[in-house]
Design a protein around this motif. Sequence first.
Motif, short mmCIF file in Angstrom:
data_model
loop_
_atom_site.label_atom_id
_atom_site.label_comp_id
_atom_site.label_asym_id
_atom_site.label_seq_id
_atom_site.Cartn_x
_atom_site.Cartn_y
_atom_site.Cartn_z
N PRO A 1 36.60 35.77 40.80
CA PRO A 1 37.07 35.36 39.47
C PRO A 1 38.11 34.23 39.50
CG PRO A 1 38.06 37.45 40.09
CD PRO A 1 37.05 37.13 41.15
N ALA A 2 38.72 33.97 40.66
CA ALA A 2 39.71 32.90 40.77
C ALA A 2 39.88 32.57 42.25
CB ALA A 2 41.04 33.31 40.15
N ASN A 3 40.61 31.51 42.53
CA ASN A 3 40.93 31.14 43.91
C ASN A 3 42.42 31.32 44.18
OD1 ASN A 3 41.62 29.10 42.18
ND2 ASN A 3 40.87 27.44 43.46
N ASP A 4 43.02 32.32 43.51
CA ASP A 4 44.44 32.59 43.64
C ASP A 4 44.66 34.05 43.21
OD1 ASP A 4 47.13 32.32 44.07
OD2 ASP A 4 47.38 30.54 42.79
N TYR A 5 45.90 34.52 43.31
CA TYR A 5 46.23 35.82 42.77
C TYR A 5 45.86 35.83 41.28
CZ TYR A 5 49.30 35.59 46.87
OH TYR A 5 49.81 35.42 48.13
N VAL A 6 45.37 36.94 40.81
CA VAL A 6 44.94 36.97 39.42
C VAL A 6 45.02 38.40 38.87
CG1 VAL A 6 42.49 37.32 40.02
CG2 VAL A 6 43.09 36.26 37.83
N VAL A 7 45.34 38.49 37.58
CA VAL A 7 45.28 39.75 36.83
C VAL A 7 44.32 39.49 35.68
CG1 VAL A 7 46.54 41.45 35.48
CG2 VAL A 7 47.63 40.38 37.46
#
Length: 509
Positions: A332-338
């Motif tokens: 869903p992303a290329n980084d930390y995500v909530v």
Amino acid sequence: MRQRPGGCWAGGPRARICRPSYLLPGNGMPAGGPDNRHFMMPPRVSVIIPCYNQGQFIDEAVASVLAQSFQDFEIIIVNDGSTDEETCRILAGYDRPKTRVVATENQGLAAARNNGIREARGRYILPLDADDRIGPAYLERAVRLLDERAELGIVYCRAQLFGAVDTEWRLPQFSLEEMLLDNVIFCSALFRRQDWQRVGGYDQDLKYGWEDYDFWLSLLELGRRVYRIPEILFYYRVSADSMVRARPRRHKLETFTAIYRKHQPLFSEHIEVWIDRLLDLREPYHEASLSLGPPGADGGVSPLVRKVDLDTRRLEFDLADSESRRPIRFLPANDYVVLTLERITCEVEGAGTPLTRWTSNADFQEGQTYFFGSTTPCFQVDPPLSPDGCRGRAKLIFELRYHAFGRECVPHFTAYHHRHPDGNHHADGNRNAAADNPGPHSRLTAKQAVFRRRLWLIRFFVSRPFEFFSRCRHYLLVRRSGLVDRDFYLQNDPAMDPLLVDPLIHYLE
């Protein structure tokens, strides 16, 4: 010509040159004149110390050079038109071994270094500011490298800040890419005197500084290589008013513009470095991607990529008939995500089939909201395998809501910790899945361990908000120092599980 105190001779209004202390009477010079071997055997290294109103520090700088394990050097102090009475008094009669003073009108730091190097006789040059110091082995290590490796043009080391700040100066590791963005080599690096001559010395037109950055770029354009000694051998003084005296932004803009124009071929050849940084600054966005098959089994097929931000609510990916039957990995992303994942649908010719079987590598889950503490967040989605599933040209649709990316996730992790201090909620796959969905229960213990370990980190850093920054600094300093032996610490506390507790935080607590 009139002799001045301390063996200085007045040679005109612009310069006064003091004879080295070893050539003065009482320091081993024959009464009949200087010994010719001093001129036949030039030193290997010339240490150039510009000084403008910093006489109170000059003894420390000179003493650090005299204490070197490598002793084939000379020290040239350039009094760059000092107006401070104490500095003028100290330098007028300065008498230290292997040291001489060159006095000039005030012309600036770049000119002071050039003036000192013109007087130098050494093969290698080390600029050293009057308020800094070097470690005892610096010259020995650097000279050996320059002697043995002809391709080297710049040799420097790790550095320590002292004075108003006491910590290691953590400059980025040298690379051409880093160097084209900003200077990562401090001024006190050793280089070859012949290279200084080839590039024309330090640029005296750079009136706001960064002359060392410009000089290093010139050496790189000659094809010279760079080596950093993996030891702290340079000590940079930080004064209490360093931040107050910081140069205005417009000065840096003007200087960097001049540096770019001077080295335009070098920057143009590597323009992608600047474009990449520009994209990061001007278009901060994240990417979601869809890959088919297990990790590392894409068969050369590039993942399907979509740009995402906090306003993204729906993502669609077209799948071929054969692809709709392969395991699906959705990042869903290329980084930390909530994020909140509301539903996944496989749509064919307008008819949608909900997918109910997926797992994730989220650190924990609260209802349909997933908290990913990884830069590679992933949902593993099982495609429908029934005959009436996604046949023909299929479309995979993710309906979701992004709450935060990157460092902005920290408040969400903290809020979760306050809501669930016992850590009972874990990311164990889709909680709305069908009853026959086995989920990753076989991995629950490992995930619980990771979750509890990260909760321990959160508790340590946020349990006392007013101490947050001091705790972060303390933790990083101790971790980087290597003073805590993790294995030894665990052996002496066998009841502590390293999967559940960070040994360093346990030690600091």
